[in-house]
Design a protein around this motif. Structure first.
Motif, PDB file in Angstrom:
ATOM      1  N   LEU A  75       0.806  -1.223   0.000  1.00  0.00           N
ATOM      2  CA  LEU A  75       0.000   0.000   0.000  1.00  0.00           C
ATOM      3  C   LEU A  75       0.836   1.269   0.000  1.00  0.00           C
ATOM      4  O   LEU A  75       0.328   2.346  -0.297  1.00  0.00           O
ATOM      5  N   GLY A  76       2.124   1.165   0.372  1.00  0.00           N
ATOM      6  CA  GLY A  76       2.933   2.370   0.484  1.00  0.00           C
ATOM      7  C   GLY A  76       2.512   3.183   1.695  1.00  0.00           C
ATOM      8  O   GLY A  76       2.191   2.649   2.749  1.00  0.00           O
ATOM      9  N   PHE A  77       2.503   4.506   1.528  1.00  0.00           N
ATOM     10  CA  PHE A  77       2.066   5.368   2.633  1.00  0.00           C
ATOM     11  C   PHE A  77       0.557   5.249   2.776  1.00  0.00           C
ATOM     12  O   PHE A  77      -0.205   5.593   1.867  1.00  0.00           O
ATOM     13  N   PHE A  78       0.105   4.774   3.935  1.00  0.00           N
ATOM     14  CA  PHE A  78      -1.320   4.485   4.143  1.00  0.00           C
ATOM     15  C   PHE A  78      -1.833   5.300   5.320  1.00  0.00           C
ATOM     16  O   PHE A  78      -1.514   5.030   6.482  1.00  0.00           O
ATOM     17  N   ASP A  79      -2.595   6.327   5.021  1.00  0.00           N
ATOM     18  CA  ASP A  79      -3.203   7.172   6.044  1.00  0.00           C
ATOM     19  C   ASP A  79      -4.544   7.679   5.523  1.00  0.00           C
ATOM     20  O   ASP A  79      -4.718   8.861   5.228  1.00  0.00           O
ATOM     21  N   PRO A  80      -5.524   6.764   5.367  1.00  0.00           N
ATOM     22  CA  PRO A  80      -6.798   7.156   4.724  1.00  0.00           C
ATOM     23  C   PRO A  80      -7.577   8.200   5.504  1.00  0.00           C
ATOM     24  O   PRO A  80      -8.358   8.948   4.906  1.00  0.00           O
ATOM     25  N   LEU A  81      -7.390   8.262   6.815  1.00  0.00           N
ATOM     26  CA  LEU A  81      -8.139   9.239   7.606  1.00  0.00           C
ATOM     27  C   LEU A  81      -7.382  10.554   7.787  1.00  0.00           C
ATOM     28  O   LEU A  81      -7.894  11.487   8.395  1.00  0.00           O
ATOM     29  N   GLY A  82      -6.157  10.617   7.258  1.00  0.00           N
ATOM     30  CA  GLY A  82      -5.411  11.872   7.276  1.00  0.00           C
ATOM     31  C   GLY A  82      -4.955  12.328   8.644  1.00  0.00           C
ATOM     32  O   GLY A  82      -4.921  13.533   8.918  1.00  0.00           O
ATOM     33  N   PHE A  83      -4.585  11.376   9.524  1.00  0.00           N
ATOM     34  CA  PHE A  83      -4.129  11.776  10.861  1.00  0.00           C
ATOM     35  C   PHE A  83      -2.837  12.602  10.805  1.00  0.00           C
ATOM     36  O   PHE A  83      -2.613  13.466  11.655  1.00  0.00           O
ATOM     37  N   SER A  84      -1.981  12.299   9.835  1.00  0.00           N
ATOM     38  CA  SER A  84      -0.687  12.991   9.770  1.00  0.00           C
ATOM     39  C   SER A  84      -0.711  14.201   8.844  1.00  0.00           C
ATOM     40  O   SER A  84       0.306  14.895   8.724  1.00  0.00           O
ATOM     41  N   LYS A  85      -1.840  14.475   8.207  1.00  0.00           N
ATOM     42  CA  LYS A  85      -1.909  15.577   7.249  1.00  0.00           C
ATOM     43  C   LYS A  85      -1.812  16.916   7.964  1.00  0.00           C
ATOM     44  O   LYS A  85      -2.504  17.172   8.951  1.00  0.00           O
ATOM     45  N   ASP A  86      -0.941  17.782   7.448  1.00  0.00           N
ATOM     46  CA  ASP A  86      -0.766  19.158   7.955  1.00  0.00           C
ATOM     47  C   ASP A  86      -0.401  19.188   9.436  1.00  0.00           C
ATOM     48  O   ASP A  86      -0.712  20.160  10.142  1.00  0.00           O
ATOM     49  N   GLN A  87       0.250  18.144   9.911  1.00  0.00           N
ATOM     50  CA  GLN A  87       0.675  18.119  11.309  1.00  0.00           C
ATOM     51  C   GLN A  87       2.106  18.642  11.436  1.00  0.00           C
ATOM     52  O   GLN A  87       2.916  18.514  10.512  1.00  0.00           O
ATOM     53  N   SER A  88       2.413  19.213  12.582  1.00  0.00           N
ATOM     54  CA  SER A  88       3.764  19.699  12.835  1.00  0.00           C
ATOM     55  C   SER A  88       4.697  18.516  13.082  1.00  0.00           C
ATOM     56  O   SER A  88       4.259  17.380  13.304  1.00  0.00           O
ATOM     57  N   LEU A  89       5.984  18.791  13.047  1.00  0.00           N
ATOM     58  CA  LEU A  89       6.971  17.750  13.294  1.00  0.00           C
ATOM     59  C   LEU A  89       6.797  17.150  14.683  1.00  0.00           C
ATOM     60  O   LEU A  89       6.901  15.934  14.877  1.00  0.00           O
ATOM     61  N   GLU A  90       6.510  17.981  15.668  1.00  0.00           N
ATOM     62  CA  GLU A  90       6.334  17.498  17.037  1.00  0.00           C
ATOM     63  C   GLU A  90       5.143  16.549  17.142  1.00  0.00           C
ATOM     64  O   GLU A  90       5.211  15.523  17.832  1.00  0.00           O
ATOM     65  N   GLU A  91       4.045  16.875  16.456  1.00  0.00           N
ATOM     66  CA  GLU A  91       2.865  16.015  16.504  1.00  0.00           C
ATOM     67  C   GLU A  91       3.120  14.688  15.806  1.00  0.00           C
ATOM     68  O   GLU A  91       2.696  13.630  16.279  1.00  0.00           O
ATOM     69  N   VAL A  92       3.812  14.724  14.667  1.00  0.00           N
ATOM     70  CA  VAL A  92       4.109  13.491  13.940  1.00  0.00           C
ATOM     71  C   VAL A  92       5.016  12.587  14.780  1.00  0.00           C
ATOM     72  O   VAL A  92       4.816  11.364  14.837  1.00  0.00           O
ATOM     73  N   LYS A  93       5.995  13.162  15.442  1.00  0.00           N
ATOM     74  CA  LYS A  93       6.870  12.361  16.310  1.00  0.00           C
ATOM     75  C   LYS A  93       6.070  11.761  17.470  1.00  0.00           C
ATOM     76  O   LYS A  93       6.319  10.620  17.882  1.00  0.00           O
ATOM     77  N   ARG A  94       5.106  12.507  18.002  1.00  0.00           N
ATOM     78  CA  ARG A  94       4.296  11.998  19.106  1.00  0.00           C
ATOM     79  C   ARG A  94       3.405  10.852  18.638  1.00  0.00           C
ATOM     80  O   ARG A  94       3.235   9.859  19.346  1.00  0.00           O
ATOM     81  N   PHE A  95       2.834  10.982  17.440  1.00  0.00           N
ATOM     82  CA  PHE A  95       2.036   9.893  16.881  1.00  0.00           C
ATOM     83  C   PHE A  95       2.886   8.644  16.668  1.00  0.00           C
ATOM     84  O   PHE A  95       2.449   7.521  16.955  1.00  0.00           O
ATOM     85  N   ARG A  96       4.094   8.825  16.155  1.00  0.00           N
ATOM     86  CA  ARG A  96       4.974   7.676  15.924  1.00  0.00           C
ATOM     87  C   ARG A  96       5.396   7.026  17.248  1.00  0.00           C
ATOM     88  O   ARG A  96       5.483   5.806  17.346  1.00  0.00           O
ATOM     89  N   GLU A  97       5.641   7.833  18.254  1.00  0.00           N
ATOM     90  CA  GLU A  97       5.960   7.285  19.577  1.00  0.00           C
ATOM     91  C   GLU A  97       4.819   6.407  20.076  1.00  0.00           C
ATOM     92  O   GLU A  97       5.042   5.292  20.583  1.00  0.00           O
ATOM     93  N   ALA A  98       3.579   6.885  19.919  1.00  0.00           N
ATOM     94  CA  ALA A  98       2.426   6.105  20.366  1.00  0.00           C
ATOM     95  C   ALA A  98       2.287   4.822  19.559  1.00  0.00           C
ATOM     96  O   ALA A  98       1.992   3.757  20.116  1.00  0.00           O
ATOM     97  N   GLU A  99       2.512   4.903  18.253  1.00  0.00           N
ATOM     98  CA  GLU A  99       2.379   3.707  17.415  1.00  0.00           C
ATOM     99  C   GLU A  99       3.422   2.655  17.778  1.00  0.00           C
ATOM    100  O   GLU A  99       3.106   1.465  17.890  1.00  0.00           O
ATOM    101  N   VAL A 100       4.661   3.077  17.965  1.00  0.00           N
ATOM    102  CA  VAL A 100       5.729   2.126  18.305  1.00  0.00           C
ATOM    103  C   VAL A 100       5.447   1.458  19.645  1.00  0.00           C
ATOM    104  O   VAL A 100       5.554   0.231  19.782  1.00  0.00           O
TER     105      VAL A 100
END
Length: 237
Positions: A75-100
């Motif tokens: 699928l490649g980059f899969f984000d159908p609900l757009g959680f990472s769209k237009d997010q700041s670097l800090e927010e994206v890192k926080r989302f990745r921390e939660a996912e890991v």
């Protein structure tokens, strides 16, 4: 008298002669022009990144999730609900921390379902207890649960101290600038690669296994709630 007139004529003529300083200035200007032209033809060194690399990763806002690993086929980059769209670097890192972290917990939970239902444990002794995993927690004695939850709290406090900004020293729920999501420095077996590409590949594998484990743990929980049977028991073992 003739000598005086001849001298005055020479002085008057010298007043209209060009000064030597002009030729010197012209030569200097030509030298500066040549130097500028040479500088313009020389290749410029690439600009240094604004952010120091962390485990070989440099945030790139032109890429999905600022270029963090985790994009894989089919699928490649899969984000159908757009959680990472237009997010700041800090927010994206926080989302990745939660996912890991959720992925790691889910991988342990998946093993916990199978081991807790089908093998001897500390709580139930050597007898295999066939109570489904969803119902085991209320049966565990408090003397066993207390050190278990205490160990979890200690681990969480150490993890937060490594990756998160202390309350009062910055915005709440903010990761440290030089912290790579999920990398708390715990690698007793020395599995972490030193090469940036190998590290990105390993983290992508960890993320994919964690994502699968989150689906598996949720499926196990729902399946046991529906028919009241253990995982292996439901499979006929």
């Amino acid at each position: 008298m003739k000598l005086a007139i001849f001298s005055a004529a020479i002085c008057a003529a010298s007043a209209f002669a060009p000064s030597a300083s002009y030729s010197t200035k012209s030569a200097l200007s030509m030298s500066e022009a040549e130097t500028t032209a040479d500088d313009a033809t020389e290749p410029k060194a690439p600009a240094a990144p604004l952010v120091a690399p962390i485990n070989g990763w440099v945030p790139d806002e032109t890429k999905p999730c600022y270029g963090l690993p985790g994009v894989a086929g089919p699928l490649g980059f899969f984000d159908p609900l757009g959680f990472s769209k237009d997010q700041s670097l800090e927010e994206v890192k926080r989302f990745r921390e939660a996912e890991v972290l959720h992925g790691r917990v889910a991988m342990m939970a998946t093993l916990g379902y199978l081991i807790g239902e089908s093998t001897p444990t500390i709580t139930y002794g050597m007898d295999v207890h066939h109570t489904i995993a969803n119902n085991q927690l209320p049966e565990v004695a408090g003397t066993v649960l207390f050190p278990f939850f205490l160990a979890i709290n200690i681990c969480e406090a150490l993890r937060a101290n490594v990756g998160w900004v202390e309350p009062g020293l910055g915005p709440l729920f903010t990761l440290r600038e030089k912290y790579y999501p999920g990398d708390i420095g715990f690698d007793p077996l020395g599995l972490k690669p030193s090469d940036a590409d190998e590290f990105a590949t390993m983290q992508t594998k960890e993320l994919n296994n964690g994502r699968l484990a989150m689906l598996a743990a949720a499926g196990m929980c729902v399946q046991e709630q529906i028919n009241g049977q253990g995982i292996l028991e439901n499979l006929g073992f």
